[in-house]
Scaffold this active site. Structure first.
Site, PDB file in Angstrom:
ATOM      1  N   ASP A 101      -3.464   6.924   2.819  1.00  0.00           N
ATOM      2  CA  ASP A 101      -2.832   6.537   1.558  1.00  0.00           C
ATOM      3  C   ASP A 101      -3.748   6.914   0.385  1.00  0.00           C
ATOM      4  O   ASP A 101      -4.948   6.656   0.425  1.00  0.00           O
ATOM      5  CB  ASP A 101      -2.542   5.031   1.554  1.00  0.00           C
ATOM      6  CG  ASP A 101      -1.536   4.645   0.502  1.00  0.00           C
ATOM      7  OD1 ASP A 101      -0.432   4.200   0.862  1.00  0.00           O
ATOM      8  OD2 ASP A 101      -1.846   4.784  -0.713  1.00  0.00           O
ATOM      9  N   ASN A 133       7.584  -1.806   3.660  1.00  0.00           N
ATOM     10  CA  ASN A 133       8.278  -2.240   2.446  1.00  0.00           C
ATOM     11  C   ASN A 133       9.648  -1.570   2.409  1.00  0.00           C
ATOM     12  O   ASN A 133       9.755  -0.370   2.667  1.00  0.00           O
ATOM     13  CB  ASN A 133       7.470  -1.847   1.207  1.00  0.00           C
ATOM     14  CG  ASN A 133       6.129  -2.544   1.145  1.00  0.00           C
ATOM     15  OD1 ASN A 133       6.002  -3.693   1.544  1.00  0.00           O
ATOM     16  ND2 ASN A 133       5.118  -1.837   0.664  1.00  0.00           N
ATOM     17  N   GLY A 192       9.602  -3.916  -2.425  1.00  0.00           N
ATOM     18  CA  GLY A 192       8.492  -3.228  -3.074  1.00  0.00           C
ATOM     19  C   GLY A 192       8.318  -1.779  -2.642  1.00  0.00           C
ATOM     20  O   GLY A 192       7.248  -1.197  -2.825  1.00  0.00           O
ATOM     21  N   GLN A 193       9.383  -1.179  -2.109  1.00  0.00           N
ATOM     22  CA  GLN A 193       9.279   0.220  -1.676  1.00  0.00           C
ATOM     23  C   GLN A 193       9.264   1.135  -2.894  1.00  0.00           C
ATOM     24  O   GLN A 193      10.120   1.001  -3.786  1.00  0.00           O
ATOM     25  CB  GLN A 193      10.462   0.559  -0.768  1.00  0.00           C
ATOM     26  CG  GLN A 193      10.386   1.954  -0.166  1.00  0.00           C
ATOM     27  CD  GLN A 193      11.515   2.219   0.840  1.00  0.00           C
ATOM     28  OE1 GLN A 193      12.420   1.398   1.007  1.00  0.00           O
ATOM     29  NE2 GLN A 193      11.443   3.360   1.500  1.00  0.00           N
ATOM     30  N   HIS A 202       8.199   4.656   5.895  1.00  0.00           N
ATOM     31  CA  HIS A 202       6.808   4.785   6.330  1.00  0.00           C
ATOM     32  C   HIS A 202       6.280   3.416   6.726  1.00  0.00           C
ATOM     33  O   HIS A 202       6.672   2.395   6.151  1.00  0.00           O
ATOM     34  CB  HIS A 202       5.931   5.392   5.225  1.00  0.00           C
ATOM     35  CG  HIS A 202       6.123   4.754   3.872  1.00  0.00           C
ATOM     36  ND1 HIS A 202       7.191   5.037   3.065  1.00  0.00           N
ATOM     37  CD2 HIS A 202       5.397   3.817   3.221  1.00  0.00           C
ATOM     38  CE1 HIS A 202       7.126   4.313   1.966  1.00  0.00           C
ATOM     39  NE2 HIS A 202       6.046   3.553   2.034  1.00  0.00           N
ATOM     40  N   HIS A 252       2.959   1.210   6.791  1.00  0.00           N
ATOM     41  CA  HIS A 252       1.581   1.073   6.315  1.00  0.00           C
ATOM     42  C   HIS A 252       0.724   0.496   7.441  1.00  0.00           C
ATOM     43  O   HIS A 252       1.107  -0.488   8.090  1.00  0.00           O
ATOM     44  CB  HIS A 252       1.492   0.089   5.152  1.00  0.00           C
ATOM     45  CG  HIS A 252       2.160   0.529   3.879  1.00  0.00           C
ATOM     46  ND1 HIS A 252       1.480   1.091   2.832  1.00  0.00           N
ATOM     47  CD2 HIS A 252       3.458   0.466   3.494  1.00  0.00           C
ATOM     48  CE1 HIS A 252       2.330   1.348   1.836  1.00  0.00           C
ATOM     49  NE2 HIS A 252       3.535   0.978   2.217  1.00  0.00           N
TER      50      HIS A 252
HETATM   51  P1  AMP Z   1       5.644   1.912  -0.642  1.00  0.00           P
HETATM   52  O1  AMP Z   1       5.317   1.311  -1.990  1.00  0.00           O
HETATM   53  O2  AMP Z   1       5.690   0.932   0.464  1.00  0.00           O
HETATM   54  O3  AMP Z   1       6.875   2.790  -0.747  1.00  0.00           O
HETATM   55  O4  AMP Z   1       4.422   2.835  -0.283  1.00  0.00           O
HETATM   56  C1  AMP Z   1       4.236   4.125  -0.795  1.00  0.00           C
HETATM   57  C2  AMP Z   1       2.792   4.454  -0.570  1.00  0.00           C
HETATM   58  O5  AMP Z   1       2.637   5.853  -0.694  1.00  0.00           O
HETATM   59  C3  AMP Z   1       1.844   3.813  -1.589  1.00  0.00           C
HETATM   60  O6  AMP Z   1       0.887   3.016  -0.891  1.00  0.00           O
HETATM   61  C4  AMP Z   1       1.192   5.016  -2.277  1.00  0.00           C
HETATM   62  O7  AMP Z   1      -0.156   4.796  -2.576  1.00  0.00           O
HETATM   63  C5  AMP Z   1       1.381   6.098  -1.249  1.00  0.00           C
HETATM   64  N1  AMP Z   1       1.418   7.462  -1.763  1.00  0.00           N
HETATM   65  C6  AMP Z   1       2.095   7.917  -2.831  1.00  0.00           C
HETATM   66  N2  AMP Z   1       1.916   9.244  -2.979  1.00  0.00           N
HETATM   67  C7  AMP Z   1       1.105   9.627  -1.974  1.00  0.00           C
HETATM   68  C8  AMP Z   1       0.544  10.878  -1.567  1.00  0.00           C
HETATM   69  N3  AMP Z   1       0.782  12.017  -2.240  1.00  0.00           N
HETATM   70  N4  AMP Z   1      -0.248  10.908  -0.478  1.00  0.00           N
HETATM   71  C9  AMP Z   1      -0.516   9.763   0.215  1.00  0.00           C
HETATM   72  N5  AMP Z   1      -0.014   8.562  -0.108  1.00  0.00           N
HETATM   73  C10 AMP Z   1       0.786   8.491  -1.180  1.00  0.00           C
END
Ligand code: AMP
Ligand code: ZN
Length: 112
Positions: A29, A85, A91-92, A98, A100
């Site tokens: 991340d 999420n 909170g997505q 994905h 976490h």
């Molecule tokens: P969510 O808020 O559960 O949809 O998680 C999205 C996650 O993607 C967040 O933790 C971001 O920090 C992560 N994220 C966004 N852009 C990137 C990227 N280019 N590479 C890796 N992680 C990312």
């Protein structure tokens, strides 16, 4: 389709990829919320876990959770947290499902 994680799966924008198989990849991340923070994503685009279930692809859902668990076990010997999420209230922020993987510190509860 304009999807950030599809672009990463396709290798069109760089990410720190730490795992890849026929159905899933795992990346670091970019905005870590714990000392170890990975994301496991299916290579096939689904926006949410709900979409996976509605599509009848429970094997894929099981696979990404299993991959997340194996990676978590490797980085979180004292325990870990898996989070999915989902939707606005969940909170997505990236609409490609994905898991976490969070590890390396003591987690608190309840989550924010
Ligand atoms: P969510 O808020 O559960 O949809 O998680 C999205 C996650 O993607 C967040 O933790 C971001 O920090 C992560 N994220 C966004 N852009 C990137 C990227 N280019 N590479 C890796 N992680 C990312
Ligand atoms: Zn996608």
């Amino acid at each position: 389709m304009d999807c950030l994680f599809c672009t990463i799966v396709a290798g069109e924008i760089p990410a720190e990829e730490i795992y890849r198989d026929a159905d899933a990849i795992a990346i670091v991340d970019v905005n870590p919320q714990a000392p170890k923070h990975l994301l496991v994503l299916p290579r096939k685009h689904y926006a949410t876990v709900t979409e996976i279930v509605d599509g009848g692809d429970e094997a894929l859902l099981g696979h990404i959770v299993a991959v997340a668990t194996k990676l978590a076990r490797d980085v979180g010997s004292r325990g870990f947290r898996l989070v999915v999420n989902t939707g606005t209230d969940g909170g997505q922020t990236v609409d490609h499902v994905h898991v976490h993987v969070l590890a390396g510190r003591r987690m608190t509860w309840p989550p924010g």
